[in-house]
Design an enzyme around this catalytic site. Sequence first.
Site, PDB file in Angstrom:
ATOM      1  N   TYR A 173       6.502   8.209  17.397  1.00 17.99           N
ATOM      2  CA  TYR A 173       6.847   7.887  16.131  1.00 17.99           C
ATOM      3  C   TYR A 173       7.527   9.072  15.588  1.00 17.99           C
ATOM      4  O   TYR A 173       8.272   8.484  14.748  1.00 17.99           O
ATOM      5  CB  TYR A 173       5.226   8.239  15.345  1.00 17.99           C
ATOM      6  N   ASN A 211      10.625   0.917   3.948  1.00 16.91           N
ATOM      7  CA  ASN A 211      10.054   1.620   4.016  1.00 16.91           C
ATOM      8  C   ASN A 211       8.349   1.751   5.240  1.00 16.91           C
ATOM      9  O   ASN A 211       7.826   2.842   5.809  1.00 16.91           O
ATOM     10  CB  ASN A 211       8.783   0.995   3.435  1.00 16.91           C
ATOM     11  N   ARG A 254       0.335  -1.209  -0.359  1.00 13.47           N
ATOM     12  CA  ARG A 254      -0.204  -0.122  -0.096  1.00 13.47           C
ATOM     13  C   ARG A 254       0.697   0.661  -0.211  1.00 13.47           C
ATOM     14  O   ARG A 254       1.686   1.143   0.318  1.00 13.47           O
ATOM     15  CB  ARG A 254      -1.543   0.117   1.318  1.00 13.47           C
ATOM     16  N   THR A 309      -2.241   8.462   1.769  1.00 17.96           N
ATOM     17  CA  THR A 309      -2.024   7.649   1.805  1.00 17.96           C
ATOM     18  C   THR A 309      -3.292   6.930   2.466  1.00 17.96           C
ATOM     19  O   THR A 309      -4.038   7.932   3.106  1.00 17.96           O
ATOM     20  CB  THR A 309      -1.248   6.872   2.431  1.00 17.96           C
ATOM     21  N   ALA A 315       6.803  -7.315  11.040  1.00 19.30           N
ATOM     22  CA  ALA A 315       7.496  -6.498  11.274  1.00 19.30           C
ATOM     23  C   ALA A 315       7.615  -6.988  12.624  1.00 19.30           C
ATOM     24  O   ALA A 315       8.440  -6.469  13.221  1.00 19.30           O
ATOM     25  CB  ALA A 315       7.363  -4.904  11.516  1.00 19.30           C
ATOM     26  N   ARG A 367       3.413  -8.782   4.601  1.00 18.93           N
ATOM     27  CA  ARG A 367       2.756  -9.943   5.190  1.00 18.93           C
ATOM     28  C   ARG A 367       1.796 -10.111   5.655  1.00 18.93           C
ATOM     29  O   ARG A 367       1.766 -11.461   5.161  1.00 18.93           O
ATOM     30  CB  ARG A 367       2.368  -8.580   6.916  1.00 18.93           C
TER      31      ARG A 367
END
Length: 265
Positions: A157, A89, A15, A192, A63, A37
């Site tokens: 983050y 990514n 994606r 996105t 991950a 995944r």
Amino acid sequence: MRLEGKVVLITASTRGIGLACVERFAREGAKVYMGARNLERAQGVADRLNAEGCKVDIVYNDATEKESYQTMVDEVIAKEGRIDILVNNFGTSNPKKDLDIKATEYETFIKTIDLNLASVFITSQAVIPHMAKNGGGSIINISSVGGICPDISQIAYGTSKAAINYLTKIIATHAARDNVRCNAVLPGMTATDAVSDNLSDDFKEFFLKHTPIKRMATPEEIAGTVLYFASDDGAFTTGQVVDVSGGFGMPTPVYGDMIEMKSRR
């Protein structure tokens, strides 16, 4: 066909920016491996691109399963004997829990940092010896403008992305003599699914108010910058941390308010 004959591995690739990189790199002639995944979704992408004459394959990577970084690299090496380009990514955050310093639980903070840094550190560490053996390569880390512009939330983050920016520079320093380059691309707000699903319209409007190019980036625009670092066009570029954010954070902090004031006159 700037990547003809190159073998590329892209993580989190079904994606958004990862998918845009898969499509762009495949159409530039690379053999692209999608680290994913959801293998069913990845296979659908691979089938679509292969029907166009591209060369795309899939490899499992989750991950949350750190051992899958090594097995992912091992599988590509077993099939191809080389990895020329790695695009790290993967990135994650939980906006409902990743808040400010007062409200964020330590477990949320450290788990987010661990997941985001492991994806870059472990995969790069696994790939670099193979790149060195084959004469060199290019690693591109997808960071975020949030790693250079502190936000009022998402402390985990932002911290993880700031760390990835530094990790990019130190990987570049350590691997340069093996002809392995490492650079980072820092997207601003990008159109996105993650942005659509996690950010309110009010927040998007506020963010874009302070973005000189007043719109979101497309994933394809981010992929274009990644391509520069991956191709021979960027052969003498390493250790760079480049924001692709439409100018967010560049002008005076009151930029958006000043533009609004002018428009009312």
